[in-house]
Design a protein around this motif. Sequence first.
Motif, PDB file in Angstrom:
ATOM      1  N   ARG A 250       0.636  -1.607   0.171  1.00  0.00           N
ATOM      2  CA  ARG A 250       0.218  -0.259   0.258  1.00  0.00           C
ATOM      3  C   ARG A 250       0.927   1.173  -0.337  1.00  0.00           C
ATOM      4  O   ARG A 250       1.875   0.891   0.046  1.00  0.00           O
ATOM      5  N   LEU A 251       0.649   2.652  -0.356  1.00  0.00           N
ATOM      6  CA  LEU A 251       1.432   3.582  -0.342  1.00  0.00           C
ATOM      7  C   LEU A 251       1.103   4.154   1.304  1.00  0.00           C
ATOM      8  O   LEU A 251      -0.216   4.313   1.037  1.00  0.00           O
ATOM      9  N   ARG A 252       1.905   4.571   1.210  1.00  0.00           N
ATOM     10  CA  ARG A 252       2.247   5.477   2.462  1.00  0.00           C
ATOM     11  C   ARG A 252       2.035   7.177   1.383  1.00  0.00           C
ATOM     12  O   ARG A 252       3.050   7.483   1.228  1.00  0.00           O
ATOM     13  N   LYS A 253       0.957   7.362   2.539  1.00  0.00           N
ATOM     14  CA  LYS A 253       0.888   8.631   2.167  1.00  0.00           C
ATOM     15  C   LYS A 253       1.689  10.083   2.466  1.00  0.00           C
ATOM     16  O   LYS A 253       1.317  10.597   3.289  1.00  0.00           O
ATOM     17  N   TYR A 254       3.224  10.324   2.470  1.00  0.00           N
ATOM     18  CA  TYR A 254       3.380  11.573   2.084  1.00  0.00           C
ATOM     19  C   TYR A 254       3.106  12.444   2.316  1.00  0.00           C
ATOM     20  O   TYR A 254       3.120  12.238   0.256  1.00  0.00           O
ATOM     21  N   PRO A 255       3.671  13.268   1.892  1.00  0.00           N
ATOM     22  CA  PRO A 255       3.546  14.733   1.224  1.00  0.00           C
ATOM     23  C   PRO A 255       4.211  14.949   0.444  1.00  0.00           C
ATOM     24  O   PRO A 255       5.659  14.675   0.843  1.00  0.00           O
ATOM     25  N   VAL A 256       4.254  15.485  -1.108  1.00  0.00           N
ATOM     26  CA  VAL A 256       4.943  15.242  -1.567  1.00  0.00           C
ATOM     27  C   VAL A 256       6.070  16.576  -1.937  1.00  0.00           C
ATOM     28  O   VAL A 256       4.423  17.837  -1.966  1.00  0.00           O
TER      29      VAL A 256
END
Lengths: 386, 286
Positions: A9-15
């Motif tokens: 799953r994708l860990r939603k760190y800010p870009v």
Amino acid sequence: MATGVNNIRLRKYPVGVGMIIVWIAGAIGLSVAAYRWIVGLRITNMSDNRPWGIWISFDMMSGIGLAAGAFSIAAIVYIFNIKKLYPIVRPTILTGFISYILAALTLLADLGLPQNIWHLIIYWNIHSPLFEIGWCVMVYTTVLLLEFSPVVLEALGWKAPLKLIQSITIPLVILGISLSTMHQSTLGTMLLAMPYRIHPFWYSPLMPVYFFLTAIAAGMAMTVFESYHSARTYQQKFEIGIASKITSWIPYVLGLYLVIKVVDVIVSGTYIYLIQDPWPTFMFLIEIMGGALIPALMFADKRVRSNPSGLVWASFLLMGGLILNRFNSTLVFMNGDFYFPSAAEIAVSIGLTCLGIIMFDAAIRFLPMYPNPREKQASKSLENAA
Amino acid sequence: MEVNRRDFLKIAGAGIGTLVLPSLDVKAAAIPGNLENAHAMLYDATKCVGCRACQVACKKRAGLPYVMDENQLYEMPTDLNGDTWTIIKLYQDTETYSYVKKQCMHCVAPACASVCPVAALEKTPEGPVVYHSYKCIGCRYCMTACPFDVPKYEWDETNPIIQKCDFCADLQAAGQQPACSAACPTGALISGTRAEMLAIAHQRLADHPDQYFNHVYGEYEVGGTSMLYIAGISYEKLGYPTLKNQPIPDITWPYMKAVPFVFFGMAGAMSAIYYWTHRNKEEEEG
């Protein structure tokens, strides 16, 4: 527990803005590299009397040197049994793995006939330092892949192969240490074939030893530098205790390097150039003082080691010292025509570095980069962040 | 594997193989005169009139294109390059002048062949250092390792290869002279065995000590070369560097020979430390 790709799953760190710039620079660099495969090396500023440029000095020599953290940290944790450093093993192995992929990609840009790179496997010349480096890098990249694979297997939830890899961890780590010792020092041996080309400040029969020692020290600095920046980027706690522990060994390695170097300069008589050649003297002193002596003194000071910005600055100086050393010995003070890299060469060098950051970022987002005991904590801080 | 074995044996024949097979005497390759019956050339700068017939003959025989300017006019190259295997240069100052010929020196123990990771460069027992372009990966290590700056590159090609004098290995194998020495009208460039060339060179130095700089360049430089030089002025002025007698492969080989010991030594040391640090369970858990 479900297994397979769905598990990832994708860990939603800010870009951030920085990451967008990195993506653009990476895309530009790779496009220029692709263009180079169409038109050849004419887009570089290399010439008959300057056959090696920044791709060798920066991407190969410096990149491989800075990747040495992977084997020294693995040695410290698995062989010297200092468990405290375990949490940074995965990011460090990953950094090393990515560095070696980048080195291979650099070769594909720099070699005149990249399509023939596999010739290393069928045409042997055991006399050639580069032959040995080529083989070590091929095998060590595979070792790093295997050392890193548990992270992927864990993410996929594949228990059987995970168990298999974990059962051979120690032999893999030992193989990795041996291979790294060989090729890090052989990068120095490689330059021994140029006694009439390299300035005596850098040319020395001990170059293999210097390359090995500086790689160990700067590789550890790279590990600290990388963990500081990833902690900031991914809103983790910077493990200052670990960073302090790693860097406490650097003064010994650098001290050994500096003592041998000073004795070498005195015994071999190269100190006479300290008066004769002002420009090499200037660069030599900057490299030795700013890139080795000062970081060694900084890391020896407990106050510096307990302060994140002190650690990062000292690491930065030491990494710069290694890069300067590799540039001085393979480019600046290697006889040849005047050379300044072309825009294409710079674009590829920057682009490949950015590609490394992109790969690291993707791994952090998609894979469990923190080992089991900390996973809970990591996912908790993720929830908080999200 | 069969090919590699054959290649090794071939190199061994050249005397450099003594470096490959540690059981043989490593130093043998370094002794000049080792190839005394192999092909060699002698260039006498005092007899050269600078006509460049050798340069033209070389281009013809090797099929190398002439360098043209933008109007398709023939331009003289200023140095060896990807299209020029040999060149005549002129040194001139207020008191004296001398022509000098440049090309591959065909070292007895060549650095290029030693450093090439895929053995694309090979010292043949007959004398020439030849290049097998089909093996080359384009790393350009030979260019940086050559103490004479000889190997040149096709920088403008998409699939570039190294270019350097091959000593007309094919012509010599057929019993002919190299194209350049065959074309020389004044006898400044002669070919024969290395022993013959050295004998002639020393004879000329002895007969006319006033005309010559008292040194045969290439007799001992980096372990000796198959191209030998005598001249009226110092070789530094002619662009030939002052080099030690130690062959460059002899510098790197002790390190390469130590590689297996480093590998197994390090693995052994690490295993020992592993067992020491994991000698009791409690510590491992702690």
